[in-house]
Design an enzyme around this catalytic site. Structure first.
Site, PDB file in Angstrom:
ATOM      1  N   GLU A 237      30.974  44.734  15.888  1.00 48.32           N
ATOM      2  CA  GLU A 237      31.641  43.440  15.747  1.00 48.32           C
ATOM      3  C   GLU A 237      30.690  42.318  15.329  1.00 48.32           C
ATOM      4  OE1 GLU A 237      34.248  40.769  18.672  1.00 48.32           O
ATOM      5  OE2 GLU A 237      34.955  42.822  18.618  1.00 48.32           O
ATOM      6  N   HIS A 248      43.952  37.256  19.943  1.00 50.95           N
ATOM      7  CA  HIS A 248      43.391  37.641  21.237  1.00 50.95           C
ATOM      8  C   HIS A 248      42.670  36.499  21.947  1.00 50.95           C
ATOM      9  CE1 HIS A 248      44.506  41.575  19.893  1.00 50.95           C
ATOM     10  NE2 HIS A 248      43.918  42.197  20.888  1.00 50.95           N
TER      11      HIS A 248
END
Length: 365
Positions: A237, A248
């Site tokens: 990530e 999110h």
């Protein structure tokens, strides 16, 4: 059976998708040449349904499994439960070549994966996700971890499984609420990566809600392909993988301030994605019509698209957002959509814009 490969050089692994796969687990683990001792980590809801079948399959293949049952629900993702698992693994003398089977939904997968990543500095594990949400999202990609009081998944690791086995038969025992919650992650893939998938979901949603086996198999496989592609390009990530966090930032904060119980994960990120779509219409050029299509699809899926927060709750929401693990230099960064199927990450969003969108979500209730 469909197979999707997650390509990570020597740590690559297959995702197997089909029906009647639980009985094949032992043979698949034998093919991976895993050690004889193993632990099945499951919860009080899933273990009575599937643990016996999984255990029998492992025994038949020559393994020596032990079942560790943890509480159901998000509260199981705690360091206290992790410690209890460590103690049981040590008591049953699991060794470096032993492995763990994560049998359950996203909570079990995250917890068991974190235990595997850290016990004896890392032993192998296999994901056997039994919810739609876990099959299309949390079981794939190697993100494992547990929650702290301050926020979700603040302690964790990137630790890849050796195999992900998605038996679609397990979806038949999901409650209507759990199944619909899983659709929140399915819809997300259409928004962030695949406009054709989004259109297919709009068209086929009635059949999907009836759990049509053929359509579900294709949808689950496509979601796994998308996640495998993203993870293969950005495992930890540092860039592209951030797109998987669409909705999110607000969604995790909603879970946090409501005490990890009022909303299922999929329900919270449904609200978060509707909010992110509205922010995208204001800040990144998402056409208003697409923002409405997004909200409408979540609504048709039976997921929440509104939230009522008083001033104190809003303050807590912003506090929780700033504790999110994706915060950089004290700034909350958002994933925003330019159009359905195309998103950008790392976007700064003013608090005023978030507050304005929260006002809209309240007014539409």
């Amino acid at each position: 059976m469909r197979t999707v490969k997650v390509s990570l050089a020597e740590r690559s692994y297959p995702i197997q998708i089909g029906t009647g796969l639980l009985g094949r687990l032992g043979a698949e683990c034998a093919r991976l040449k895993l050690g004889h001792r193993c632990a099945i980590i499951s919860n009080t809801q899933v273990a009575p349904l599937y643990a016996a079948k999984v255990k029998a399959s492992l025994v038949k293949a020559g393994f020596e499994p032990v079942l560790i049952t943890v509480p159901s629900g998000e509260t199981a993702k705690s360091l206290k439960v992790v410690q209890e698992c460590y103690d049981k693994l040590a008591m049953h003398r699991l060794e470096r070549k032993s492995f763990i089977v994560a049998l359950g939904g996203g909570v079990v997968g995250d917890l068991a994966g974190f235990v595997a990543a850290t016990y004896l500095r890392g032993i192998a594990f296999v994901q056997v996700p039994t919810t739609l949400l876990a099959q299309v999202d949390s079981s794939v990609g190697g993100k494992v971890g547990v929650n702290l009081r301050a926020g979700k998944n603040l302690v964790g690791a990137f630790y890849q499984p050796r195999l992900v086995l998605c038996d679609l038969d397990t979806l038949k025992t999901l409650s209507k609420r759990e199944f619909r919650a899983g659709l929140a992650e399915v819809i997300k893939y259409g928004i962030i990566y695949d406009a054709r998938l989004f259109t297919q979901l709009e068209r086929d949603l009635p059949k999907i809600l009836k759990r049509d086996e053929k359509i579900l198999a294709a949808v689950v496989a496509r979601c796994c392909e998308i996640k495998a592609d993203v993870v293969g390009q950005d495992e930890t990530e540092s860039g592209l993988r951030a797109i998987l966090n669409f909705g999110h930032t607000i969604g995790h904060a909603i879970e946090n301030i409501s005490g990890y119980g009022k909303y299922l994960h999929g329900e919270a990120i449904s609200i978060g994605q509707v909010a992110a779509a509205k922010l995208s219409a204001r800040l990144s050029g998402l056409p208003e019509r697409d923002a409405e299509r997004i909200k409408d699809l979540f609504h048709r899926a039976g997921l929440p698209v509104t939230i009522d927060l008083n001033s104190a709750q809003r303050k807590k929401l912003f506090g929780a957002m700033r504790l999110d693990k994706k915060v950089s230099s004290g700034e909350v960064k958002f994933v925003l959509a330019k159009k359905i199927g195309n998103v950008v990450w790392g976007q700064r969003v003013p608090d005023d814009a978030v507050n304005s969108v929260l006002d809209e979500l309240l007014q539409e209730k």
